[in-house]
Design a protein around this motif. Structure first.
Motif, PDB file in Angstrom:
ATOM      1  N   SER A 254       0.836  -1.207   0.000  1.00 11.40           N
ATOM      2  CA  SER A 254       0.000   0.000   0.000  1.00 11.40           C
ATOM      3  C   SER A 254       0.866   1.250   0.000  1.00 11.40           C
ATOM      4  O   SER A 254       0.632   2.189  -0.773  1.00 11.40           O
ATOM      5  CB  SER A 254      -0.923   0.003   1.223  1.00 11.40           C
ATOM      6  OG  SER A 254      -1.830  -1.078   1.188  1.00 11.40           O
ATOM      7  N   TYR A 257       2.707   1.959  -3.399  1.00 12.90           N
ATOM      8  CA  TYR A 257       1.906   2.583  -4.450  1.00 12.90           C
ATOM      9  C   TYR A 257       1.444   3.994  -4.064  1.00 12.90           C
ATOM     10  O   TYR A 257       1.278   4.856  -4.931  1.00 12.90           O
ATOM     11  CB  TYR A 257       0.703   1.706  -4.799  1.00 12.90           C
ATOM     12  CG  TYR A 257       1.080   0.482  -5.603  1.00 12.90           C
ATOM     13  CD1 TYR A 257       1.756   0.609  -6.812  1.00 12.90           C
ATOM     14  CD2 TYR A 257       0.782  -0.802  -5.148  1.00 12.90           C
ATOM     15  CE1 TYR A 257       2.116  -0.512  -7.553  1.00 12.90           C
ATOM     16  CE2 TYR A 257       1.142  -1.927  -5.878  1.00 12.90           C
ATOM     17  CZ  TYR A 257       1.807  -1.771  -7.077  1.00 12.90           C
ATOM     18  OH  TYR A 257       2.166  -2.883  -7.812  1.00 12.90           O
ATOM     19  N   ASP A 259       3.267   5.975  -2.432  1.00 12.49           N
ATOM     20  CA  ASP A 259       4.515   6.730  -2.443  1.00 12.49           C
ATOM     21  C   ASP A 259       4.663   7.580  -1.183  1.00 12.49           C
ATOM     22  O   ASP A 259       5.150   8.707  -1.223  1.00 12.49           O
ATOM     23  CB  ASP A 259       4.608   7.611  -3.696  1.00 12.49           C
ATOM     24  CG  ASP A 259       6.039   8.104  -3.953  1.00 12.49           C
ATOM     25  OD1 ASP A 259       6.977   7.421  -3.513  1.00 12.49           O
ATOM     26  OD2 ASP A 259       6.202   9.176  -4.571  1.00 12.49           O
ATOM     27  N   MET A 330      -2.877   3.906  -4.459  1.00 15.40           N
ATOM     28  CA  MET A 330      -2.672   2.635  -3.777  1.00 15.40           C
ATOM     29  C   MET A 330      -3.583   1.561  -4.382  1.00 15.40           C
ATOM     30  O   MET A 330      -3.134   0.455  -4.723  1.00 15.40           O
ATOM     31  CB  MET A 330      -2.976   2.796  -2.294  1.00 15.40           C
ATOM     32  CG  MET A 330      -3.015   1.517  -1.493  1.00 15.40           C
ATOM     33  SD  MET A 330      -3.623   1.814   0.198  1.00 15.40           S
ATOM     34  CE  MET A 330      -5.411   1.851  -0.074  1.00 15.40           C
ATOM     35  N   GLY A 333      -2.647   0.705  -7.989  1.00 20.18           N
ATOM     36  CA  GLY A 333      -1.478  -0.158  -8.062  1.00 20.18           C
ATOM     37  C   GLY A 333      -1.817  -1.607  -7.780  1.00 20.18           C
ATOM     38  O   GLY A 333      -1.357  -2.521  -8.487  1.00 20.18           O
ATOM     39  N   ALA A 337      -1.532  -4.373 -10.793  1.00 20.88           N
ATOM     40  CA  ALA A 337      -0.236  -5.060 -10.741  1.00 20.88           C
ATOM     41  C   ALA A 337      -0.240  -6.288 -11.663  1.00 20.88           C
ATOM     42  O   ALA A 337      -1.220  -7.023 -11.710  1.00 20.88           O
ATOM     43  CB  ALA A 337       0.069  -5.484  -9.311  1.00 20.88           C
TER      44      ALA A 337
END
Length: 345
Positions: A254, A257, A259, A330, A333, A337
């Motif tokens: 989490s 993604y 950042d 988050m 991502g 994925a």
């Protein structure tokens, strides 16, 4: 003051989602590490047009407040399972799905519970098909419970437990995510957006849906649940905590993604084993895939839990908008994925 908090914690154990909840859990039983956790022992139509369902690039505190104001209005009488009030909330949720390209997962958005006999009760379940030819056969569930405890003894003439933080806040966050993904349509995996009823009766709505989806043998990647995200935590270096934090790599994924350190660990969540106390738990039980809850209720920042004082006026809408907007990358991502990265330890 101390005895107040002791009483509050004791009440918590007997309240939200406590009825008939399993007292222990085995995480990833096929894992030779045998990771385990345990729980401490516990004994008229809604005015749907009144709230906008438009989508902007980012969630706004104004739109979030509008949704919260409706879901916590006295007209809905605390959204008790099976009540006229929660029916109005369900109509509103269904309307948001319809207006934002979210399809019904079943024949209709409202999925009637087969395991609840007191009244007619239903989850509201939406669906956004994935765009990738292979990954679309995998599912991510993003959910929250939209019920609360209805009418209770209160202070003076107020008897309505409006349930703003618990859990109109989580419901609103999920609706914002549905708006975003419904507009962008950039999800490679398929997403099921679900708002559960009867969480306050013992996770009944999520148990129903988890079993029903398991019977369909869907390929569930992960279940991401949002619970009580209406006010910020106190003196923490992260905005949300994750139940079952140490049991999977979901927090790490989490934060990668997002950042930033969006998600952290809350010792109280482990002490009270909140992993077992919200709608993520039935999906773990049925699918044995990472199924966890994001929350910002830290046991010190909101004293109106399960009280008539849980009102929309206490919610921090700028914080909620921040949480939604920081959670979107988050979720993107995780949903997009190329491989299943989120795993139990």
């Amino acid at each position: 003051m101390k005895h107040i908090y002791v009483a509050f914690f004791s009440f918590l154990l007997l309240s939200c989602g406590s009825t008939k909840v399993d007292q222990s859990t085995v995480l990833n039983p096929t894992n030779p590490k045998g990771v385990k956790g345990s729980v401490l022992p516990t004994s008229k139509d809604a005015p749907l047009e009144s709230v906008k369902s438009k989508v902007s690039a980012k969630a706004s505190s104004i739109d979030i407040e509008a949704t919260m104001t409706f879901l916590t209005s006295d007209e809905l009488e605390g959204r008790d399972t099976g009540s006229d009030g929660i029916s109005k909330a369900a109509d509103f949720i269904q309307n948001v799905f319809k207006n934002n390209n979210i399809l019904p997962y079943f024949e209709s958005y409202k999925d009637t519970l087969e395991n609840y006999s007191d009244e007619v009760a239903y989850n509201v379940v939406g669906y956004l098909p994935g765009t990738d030819i292979e990954l679309k056969n995998e599912f991510v569930i993003i959910g929250a419970h939209y019920d609360h405890i209805g009418l209770i003894s209160g202070n003076g003439d107020d008897t309505i437990a409006n349930g703003a933080n618990d859990n109109a806040s989580g419901t609103t966050a999920v609706l914002e995510f549905a708006k975003y993904f419904g507009r962008q349509k950039n999800n490679k995996r398929s997403i099921i957006f679900t708002l559960f009823t009867a969480e306050e009766k013992g996770l009944v709505g999520s148990k129903h849906l988890a079993k029903k989806l398991k019977d369909q043998n869907i390929d569930l990647y992960t279940m991401l649940n949002f619970e009580m995200v209406g006010v910020p935590m106190q003196d923490k270096d992260h905005s949300l905590y994750l139940t079952g934090f140490e049991l999977s790599n979901l927090a790490e994924i989490s934060n990668g993604y997002a950042d930033k350190k969006l998600v952290g660990f809350l010792p109280k969540a482990k002490e009270f084993n909140l992993f077992r106390r919200s709608d993520n738990a039935p999906f773990h039980d049925e699918f044995n895939v990472p199924s966890q809850t994001y929350s910002s209720f830290d046991f010190t920042n909101f004293g109106e839990y399960h009280k008539v004082g849980d009102e929309a006026s206490l919610i921090d809408y700028d914080f909620m908008a921040k949480i939604v907007n920081e959670s979107v990358p988050m979720l993107e991502g995780i949903v997009n994925a190329p491989a299943k990265e989120v795993k139990y330890n």
